[in-house]
Design a protein around this motif. Structure first.
Motif, PDB file in Angstrom:
ATOM      1  N   VAL A 102       0.714  -1.179  -0.060  1.00 23.47           N
ATOM      2  CA  VAL A 102       0.031  -0.188   0.103  1.00 23.47           C
ATOM      3  C   VAL A 102       0.921   1.229   0.075  1.00 23.47           C
ATOM      4  N   GLY A 103       2.074   1.337   0.811  1.00 20.72           N
ATOM      5  CA  GLY A 103       2.768   2.389   1.022  1.00 20.72           C
ATOM      6  C   GLY A 103       3.471   2.721  -0.359  1.00 20.72           C
ATOM      7  N   PHE A 104       4.117   1.595  -0.995  1.00 16.72           N
ATOM      8  CA  PHE A 104       4.738   1.750  -2.333  1.00 16.72           C
ATOM      9  C   PHE A 104       3.743   2.187  -3.156  1.00 16.72           C
ATOM     10  N   ALA A 105       2.577   1.935  -3.402  1.00 15.12           N
ATOM     11  CA  ALA A 105       1.830   2.366  -4.365  1.00 15.12           C
ATOM     12  C   ALA A 105       1.313   3.756  -4.085  1.00 15.12           C
ATOM     13  N   ALA A 106       0.946   4.283  -2.924  1.00 13.98           N
ATOM     14  CA  ALA A 106       0.580   5.539  -2.468  1.00 13.98           C
ATOM     15  C   ALA A 106       1.696   6.491  -2.833  1.00 13.98           C
ATOM     16  N   ASN A 107       3.077   6.086  -2.418  1.00 10.34           N
ATOM     17  CA  ASN A 107       4.076   6.829  -2.832  1.00 10.34           C
ATOM     18  C   ASN A 107       4.587   7.168  -3.903  1.00 10.34           C
ATOM     19  N   SER A 108       4.579   6.044  -4.867  1.00  9.99           N
ATOM     20  CA  SER A 108       4.809   6.176  -6.452  1.00  9.99           C
ATOM     21  C   SER A 108       3.565   7.089  -7.241  1.00  9.99           C
ATOM     22  N   LEU A 109       2.413   6.932  -6.569  1.00  7.39           N
ATOM     23  CA  LEU A 109       1.451   7.599  -7.239  1.00  7.39           C
ATOM     24  C   LEU A 109       1.395   8.967  -6.677  1.00  7.39           C
ATOM     25  N   GLY A 110       1.829   9.351  -5.814  1.00 10.03           N
ATOM     26  CA  GLY A 110       1.506  10.376  -4.975  1.00 10.03           C
ATOM     27  C   GLY A 110       2.555  11.642  -5.576  1.00 10.03           C
ATOM     28  N   GLY A 111       3.609  11.505  -6.160  1.00  7.65           N
ATOM     29  CA  GLY A 111       4.703  12.302  -6.851  1.00  7.65           C
ATOM     30  C   GLY A 111       5.119  13.135  -5.574  1.00  7.65           C
ATOM     31  N   ALA A 112       5.116  14.589  -5.876  1.00 12.78           N
ATOM     32  CA  ALA A 112       5.778  15.482  -4.662  1.00 12.78           C
ATOM     33  C   ALA A 112       4.904  15.286  -3.377  1.00 12.78           C
ATOM     34  N   GLY A 113       3.523  14.922  -3.424  1.00 16.27           N
ATOM     35  CA  GLY A 113       2.889  14.745  -2.212  1.00 16.27           C
ATOM     36  C   GLY A 113       2.961  13.335  -1.744  1.00 16.27           C
ATOM     37  N   GLY A 114       3.913  12.510  -2.152  1.00 19.83           N
ATOM     38  CA  GLY A 114       3.960  11.090  -1.835  1.00 19.83           C
ATOM     39  C   GLY A 114       3.658  10.815  -0.229  1.00 19.83           C
ATOM     40  N   PRO A 115       4.457  11.415   0.846  1.00 16.16           N
ATOM     41  CA  PRO A 115       4.538  11.245   2.113  1.00 16.16           C
ATOM     42  C   PRO A 115       3.174  11.482   2.629  1.00 16.16           C
ATOM     43  N   LEU A 116       2.635  12.763   2.137  1.00 16.04           N
ATOM     44  CA  LEU A 116       1.188  12.851   2.583  1.00 16.04           C
ATOM     45  C   LEU A 116       0.116  11.831   2.043  1.00 16.04           C
ATOM     46  N   ALA A 117       0.200  11.560   0.833  1.00 14.92           N
ATOM     47  CA  ALA A 117      -0.490  10.362   0.335  1.00 14.92           C
ATOM     48  C   ALA A 117      -0.263   9.238   0.967  1.00 14.92           C
ATOM     49  N   VAL A 118       0.893   8.812   1.498  1.00 11.13           N
ATOM     50  CA  VAL A 118       0.997   7.602   2.287  1.00 11.13           C
ATOM     51  C   VAL A 118       0.132   7.766   3.517  1.00 11.13           C
ATOM     52  N   TYR A 119       0.417   8.867   4.195  1.00 12.39           N
ATOM     53  CA  TYR A 119      -0.284   8.912   5.598  1.00 12.39           C
ATOM     54  C   TYR A 119      -1.641   8.790   5.317  1.00 12.39           C
ATOM     55  N   PHE A 120      -2.417   9.253   4.586  1.00 11.66           N
ATOM     56  CA  PHE A 120      -3.872   9.137   4.509  1.00 11.66           C
ATOM     57  C   PHE A 120      -4.262   7.612   4.192  1.00 11.66           C
ATOM     58  N   ILE A 121      -3.613   7.279   2.788  1.00  3.19           N
ATOM     59  CA  ILE A 121      -4.069   6.108   2.534  1.00  3.19           C
ATOM     60  C   ILE A 121      -3.600   4.818   3.287  1.00  3.19           C
ATOM     61  N   ALA A 122      -2.405   4.968   3.963  1.00  6.69           N
ATOM     62  CA  ALA A 122      -2.019   3.935   4.936  1.00  6.69           C
ATOM     63  C   ALA A 122      -3.125   3.862   6.101  1.00  6.69           C
ATOM     64  N   LEU A 123      -3.881   5.037   6.469  1.00  3.95           N
ATOM     65  CA  LEU A 123      -4.611   4.803   7.664  1.00  3.95           C
ATOM     66  C   LEU A 123      -5.811   4.514   7.335  1.00  3.95           C
ATOM     67  N   ILE A 124      -6.118   4.612   5.919  1.00  4.80           N
ATOM     68  CA  ILE A 124      -7.546   4.186   5.306  1.00  4.80           C
ATOM     69  C   ILE A 124      -7.451   2.633   5.444  1.00  4.80           C
ATOM     70  N   ALA A 125      -6.317   2.179   4.745  1.00  6.74           N
ATOM     71  CA  ALA A 125      -6.002   0.564   4.648  1.00  6.74           C
ATOM     72  C   ALA A 125      -5.937  -0.083   5.856  1.00  6.74           C
ATOM     73  N   VAL A 126      -5.393   0.757   7.001  1.00  5.62           N
ATOM     74  CA  VAL A 126      -5.382  -0.054   8.130  1.00  5.62           C
ATOM     75  C   VAL A 126      -6.725  -0.159   8.853  1.00  5.62           C
ATOM     76  N   PHE A 127      -7.506   0.973   8.762  1.00  7.11           N
ATOM     77  CA  PHE A 127      -8.962   0.752   9.244  1.00  7.11           C
ATOM     78  C   PHE A 127      -9.634  -0.362   8.777  1.00  7.11           C
ATOM     79  N   PHE A 128      -9.687  -0.514   7.303  1.00  5.88           N
ATOM     80  CA  PHE A 128     -10.140  -1.650   6.803  1.00  5.88           C
ATOM     81  C   PHE A 128      -9.589  -3.155   7.065  1.00  5.88           C
ATOM     82  N   GLY A 129      -8.321  -3.049   7.047  1.00  7.56           N
ATOM     83  CA  GLY A 129      -7.814  -4.247   7.427  1.00  7.56           C
ATOM     84  C   GLY A 129      -8.085  -4.577   8.984  1.00  7.56           C
ATOM     85  N   LYS A 130      -8.019  -3.471   9.973  1.00  4.73           N
ATOM     86  CA  LYS A 130      -8.407  -3.975  11.366  1.00  4.73           C
ATOM     87  C   LYS A 130      -9.757  -4.640  11.337  1.00  4.73           C
ATOM     88  N   LEU A 131     -10.797  -4.169  10.376  1.00  8.04           N
ATOM     89  CA  LEU A 131     -12.167  -4.428  10.538  1.00  8.04           C
ATOM     90  C   LEU A 131     -12.234  -5.888  10.414  1.00  8.04           C
TER      91      LEU A 131
END
Length: 369
Positions: A102-131
């Motif tokens: 998930v992090g690899f994909a978010a950072n690759s697709l996020g360009g200059a906003g890679g770290p910010l994209a990883v932050y939001f998307i990782a939290l979403i993935a964690v939520f559904f994974g924990k569910l």
């Protein structure tokens, strides 16, 4: 009565959320998650940058090996950030391991906003994974599948807009570069410096803009002011560990502290406000190396080294912009030391000490989480 109330609170959806360790609080989502992201970035890209810088001064096979290692850290930074975020918010093992993709994909697709994209998307993935975590007999299949599929799907839709939003800051920076040297020095230094500390890639923004020349020098001043400034004014709390990890690592480590108390940003911002125009108007500090170095500050000493390499061998972008190499004199070296290290440290320390005396900063405010 109290026991009955607690029993009622732990039924249905609330009980399920507690059992799955899902918590929607500012401390977990804001402070802990952002702190984890900064740690993941430091343990991948930033430590790789430091290794790469060392490798530049080591000839032969050893230097090539260090450069190779640094390349791997750049490729894996998204995965490292996502896993660190998952760990900081208590993700179960299968969720945690799945966040690498998930992090690899978010950072690759996020360009200059890679770290910010990883932050939001990782939290979403964690939520559904924990569910779904540990809720089926085939947890080994279900939990990784849900975490990865939802995480990457969200990344495809969310990461590119985040990247474009981060890149749009370039328009503000380019407007600032068109101002008179004094005003430009202030604006570029402050703006790029703040971007460096935020979960946005200042290096990627500067690279995309081809930021060289005086504007690049102002960007170097702002980034160094943030890193050296925070390293010095937080020394009371973090000692040598913080001085090194913030000063040649990243000021992003302090983002959780800044979110809790934004006034903590003042010493570094004031330092960048002062050093920017000094760089452009007095020392005429130029970044004629690679534009990416303009947004790195003292991370691995890439910013100062970029200035030096630009003196000796200007990059293609700098040459195309009409820049040329120089033979640095004593004033150039003095200016580089003052702008990148001495002035940011002194100004930030003086401002932070005054703020401590006024009670605006309390002991522990800068403590790394």
């Amino acid at each position: 009565m109290s026991n009955q109330k607690n029993s009622q609170e732990l039924t249905g959806f609330k009980k399920y959320m507690q059992e799955q360790n899902i918590e929607f609080s500012w401390n977990r989502i804001g402070i802990q998650a952002l702190g984890g992201m900064a740690h993941g970035l430091f343990a991948s890209l930033l430590i790789g940058t430091i290794i790469s810088t060392i490798g530049m001064f080591i000839p032969g096979t050893a230097g090539e090996f260090l450069a190779e290692v640094a390349g791997y850290t750049r490729e894996i930074q998204g995965a490292a950030m996502a896993i660190a975020i998952g760990y900081s918010v208590g993700a179960s093992p299968f969720v945690l391991y799945s966040l690498a993709t998930v992090g690899f994909a978010a950072n690759s697709l996020g360009g200059a906003g890679g770290p910010l994209a990883v932050y939001f998307i990782a939290l979403i993935a964690v939520f559904f994974g924990k569910l779904v975590s540990k809720r089926t007999p085939v947890d080994l299949i279900v939990t990784p599948s849900v975490t990865i599929l939802i995480g990457v799907l969200v990344a495809k839709f969310l990461a590119p807009p985040i990247g474009r939003a981060a890149s749009s800051l370039g328009g503000i920076i380019m407007w600032a570069t068109d101002q008179q040297p004094f005003v430009m020095g202030i604006l570029v230094s402050v703006i790029v410096g703040i971007i460096l500390t935020l979960p946005i890639s200042s290096a990627a923004v500067c690279a995309a803009l081809g930021l060289v020349g005086l504007a690049g020098g102002a960007a170097v001043a702002g980034c160094c002011a943030q890193m050296v400034g925070f390293a010095v004014c937080s020394y009371r709390e973090n000692k040598m560990n913080g001085l090194v990890s913030i000063g040649i690592g990243t000021s992003m480590l302090l983002v959780p502290n800044l979110l809790k108390k934004p006034v903590l940003w003042l010493p570094a911002v004031i330092a960048s406000f002062i050093t920017g125009p000094i760089a452009t108007c007095i020392f005429q500090l130029q970044m004629n190396g690679t534009p990416i170095s303009s947004g790195m500050g003292t991370c691995g000493l890439v910013g100062p080294i970029g200035v030096i390499t630009g003196w000796l061998s200007p990059s293609d972008i700098a040459l195309a912009a009409g820049m040329s190499g120089v033979h640095p004199g004593a004033l150039d070296w003095i200016g580089l030391a003052l702008i990148c290290v001495i002035l940011p440290g002194v100004i930030s320390l003086v401002v932070s000490e005054l703020m401590r005396k006024k009670g605006w900063i309390s002991m522990g405010d800068y403590k790394l989480v």
